[in-house]
Write a protein that holds these residues in place. Structure first.
Motif, PDB file in Angstrom:
ATOM      1  N   GLU A 198      49.034  11.496  57.081  1.00  0.00           N
ATOM      2  CA  GLU A 198      48.547  13.286  57.341  1.00  0.00           C
ATOM      3  C   GLU A 198      49.257  13.894  56.250  1.00  0.00           C
ATOM      4  O   GLU A 198      50.218  13.360  54.961  1.00  0.00           O
ATOM      5  CB  GLU A 198      49.610  12.800  58.935  1.00  0.00           C
ATOM      6  N   SER A 199      49.579  14.556  56.434  1.00  0.00           N
ATOM      7  CA  SER A 199      49.189  16.166  55.599  1.00  0.00           C
ATOM      8  C   SER A 199      49.297  15.992  54.226  1.00  0.00           C
ATOM      9  O   SER A 199      50.309  15.736  53.270  1.00  0.00           O
ATOM     10  CB  SER A 199      50.731  15.881  55.832  1.00  0.00           C
ATOM     11  N   GLY A 200      47.977  15.589  54.098  1.00  0.00           N
ATOM     12  CA  GLY A 200      47.770  15.339  52.468  1.00  0.00           C
ATOM     13  C   GLY A 200      48.556  14.613  51.619  1.00  0.00           C
ATOM     14  O   GLY A 200      48.355  14.398  50.306  1.00  0.00           O
ATOM     15  N   SER A 201      48.662  12.699  52.606  1.00  0.00           N
ATOM     16  CA  SER A 201      48.869  11.797  51.757  1.00  0.00           C
ATOM     17  C   SER A 201      47.712  11.274  51.153  1.00  0.00           C
ATOM     18  O   SER A 201      46.375  11.023  51.675  1.00  0.00           O
ATOM     19  CB  SER A 201      49.076  11.280  51.988  1.00  0.00           C
ATOM     20  N   SER A 202      47.557  11.287  50.089  1.00  0.00           N
ATOM     21  CA  SER A 202      46.432  10.641  48.869  1.00  0.00           C
ATOM     22  C   SER A 202      46.858   9.083  47.962  1.00  0.00           C
ATOM     23  O   SER A 202      47.876   9.536  47.674  1.00  0.00           O
ATOM     24  CB  SER A 202      46.305  12.283  47.959  1.00  0.00           C
ATOM     25  N   ILE A 220      43.359   3.527  62.723  1.00  0.00           N
ATOM     26  CA  ILE A 220      44.100   4.379  62.077  1.00  0.00           C
ATOM     27  C   ILE A 220      43.433   5.330  61.439  1.00  0.00           C
ATOM     28  O   ILE A 220      42.252   5.852  62.004  1.00  0.00           O
ATOM     29  CB  ILE A 220      43.050   2.764  60.398  1.00  0.00           C
ATOM     30  N   ARG A 221      44.147   6.592  61.146  1.00  0.00           N
ATOM     31  CA  ARG A 221      43.770   7.750  61.080  1.00  0.00           C
ATOM     32  C   ARG A 221      43.879   8.112  59.585  1.00  0.00           C
ATOM     33  O   ARG A 221      45.235   8.582  59.438  1.00  0.00           O
ATOM     34  CB  ARG A 221      44.465   8.614  62.776  1.00  0.00           C
ATOM     35  N   LEU A 222      43.453   9.075  59.587  1.00  0.00           N
ATOM     36  CA  LEU A 222      43.777  10.132  58.298  1.00  0.00           C
ATOM     37  C   LEU A 222      43.350  11.594  58.663  1.00  0.00           C
ATOM     38  O   LEU A 222      42.200  11.993  58.898  1.00  0.00           O
ATOM     39  CB  LEU A 222      42.837   9.892  57.143  1.00  0.00           C
ATOM     40  N   GLN A 223      43.838  12.603  58.533  1.00  0.00           N
ATOM     41  CA  GLN A 223      44.411  13.398  58.922  1.00  0.00           C
ATOM     42  C   GLN A 223      44.804  14.973  57.961  1.00  0.00           C
ATOM     43  O   GLN A 223      45.355  14.312  56.984  1.00  0.00           O
ATOM     44  CB  GLN A 223      44.509  14.153  60.254  1.00  0.00           C
ATOM     45  N   GLY A 224      44.363  16.181  58.227  1.00  0.00           N
ATOM     46  CA  GLY A 224      45.450  17.040  56.947  1.00  0.00           C
ATOM     47  C   GLY A 224      44.919  17.039  56.131  1.00  0.00           C
ATOM     48  O   GLY A 224      45.798  16.975  54.966  1.00  0.00           O
ATOM     49  N   GLY A 225      43.828  16.694  55.599  1.00  0.00           N
ATOM     50  CA  GLY A 225      43.563  16.835  54.153  1.00  0.00           C
ATOM     51  C   GLY A 225      44.009  15.895  53.248  1.00  0.00           C
ATOM     52  O   GLY A 225      44.536  15.844  52.166  1.00  0.00           O
TER      53      GLY A 225
END
Length: 297
Positions: A108-112, A129-134
């Motif tokens: 989350e929070s732009g973890s890239s 598993i979730r991806l969010q916030g860019g």
């Protein structure tokens, strides 16, 4: 064993540290078993078990860390990657045991640019598993997301340019793999199943690639809603009780190539004439044609 604290192990601005063969638990309602923040970089968590009523393993604003052969069991999140980049998870397991909306592994929070290998996120109350916030450019290989009440793997809020290979999304009550407002992702050599709904569901998502995906034994195999310029190739979409590949009228310019879409109640449904395909196998269809004739090639 480290237990009964708000934070079992806490790194703030620490670098090049190693946590190994540790059981770390927190009992505070907002605590964490293992917590990194403040640019705690280049650290290793190995063969460690963390637990907390909140987030078990939590990397916040911390990068280039390794979590290997470790487990996080949390009420809110098993493993949380928050505003953190270029971390590596290998043989890691994140589990949420909450009765509320708990997630197995979250980015989350732009973890890239994180790398996840042979790791599992599971939840009884929300997403595996979730991806969010860019969250962008993350790579998953051999990842498994399972949920008993929500989505196996969920990409949302402009989680773009992520890559999933040899991965599995499974849900007993909702979608196996779900993309919403997320584009330019690649899902290949992967499996998706849902006991009651859609194996793969893309909503308001464009330019995604689904290659060699198996989507079967669900209600819908692959379902596009308000989604454009996606491609499905070399995939096996079979034995779904409603439709194998369903493309709604607001989904345009999607392409299907060399897929086996067979033994579904209805194999292909396309409500928009701009969708196209070639070299597919199907028996039943609605408004679908290839090479200027109705049905599949």
């Amino acid at each position: 064993n480290i237990s009964n604290f708000q934070r079992g192990i806490y790194f703030s601005g620490a670098t090049n540290g190693t946590i190994q063969n540790v059981n770390a638990s927190a009992t505070h309602s907002s605590g964490a078993g293992v917590y990194f923040d403040g640019s705690s970089n280049y650290n290793t968590i190995s063969s460690t078990a963390a637990s907390s009523p909140s987030r078990a393993i939590w990397l916040a604003s911390s990068s280039y860390n390794t979590v290997a052969n470790s487990t996080g069991t949390g009420g809110v999140v098993g493993i949380s990657i928050t505003g953190s980049n270029s971390n590596t998870l290998t043989n890691a397991t994140g589990t949420s045991d909450a009765s509320g909306a708990g997630v197995g592994i979250v980015f989350e929070s732009g973890s890239s640019s994180n790398n996840i290998t042979n790791s599992t996120g599971s939840s009884n109350s929300a997403d595996g598993i979730r991806l969010q916030g860019g969250s962008l450019y993350n790579t998953f290989s051999g990842a498994i997301g399972t949920s008993n009440s929500s989505y196996g793997i969920w990409l949302r809020e402009s989680s773009n340019y992520n890559n999933f290979t040899n991965s599995t999304g499974t849900s007993t009550s909702s979608y196996g793999i779900y993309l919403v407002s997320s584009s330019s992702n690649n899902i290949s050599n992967s499996n998706a199943t849902s006991s009651s709904s859609r194996a793969v569901y893309a909503s308001s998502s464009a330019n995604n690639t689904f290659a060699n995906v198996t989507a079967k034994n669900s209600q819908y195999g692959i379902y596009f809603e308000n989604s454009a310029n996606n491609s499905i190739s070399g995939s096996n979409v079979t034995n779904n009780t409603a439709t194998g590949v369903y493309i709604d009228q607001n989904s345009s310019s999607n392409t299907l190539t060399s897929n086996s879409v067979c033994s579904n109640n209805q194999d292909i449904y396309s409500a928009n004439a701009t969708n196209s395909g070639t070299l597919n196998k199907c028996d039943s269809f609605f408004s679908w044609s290839e090479n200027s004739h109705s049905g599949c090639t």
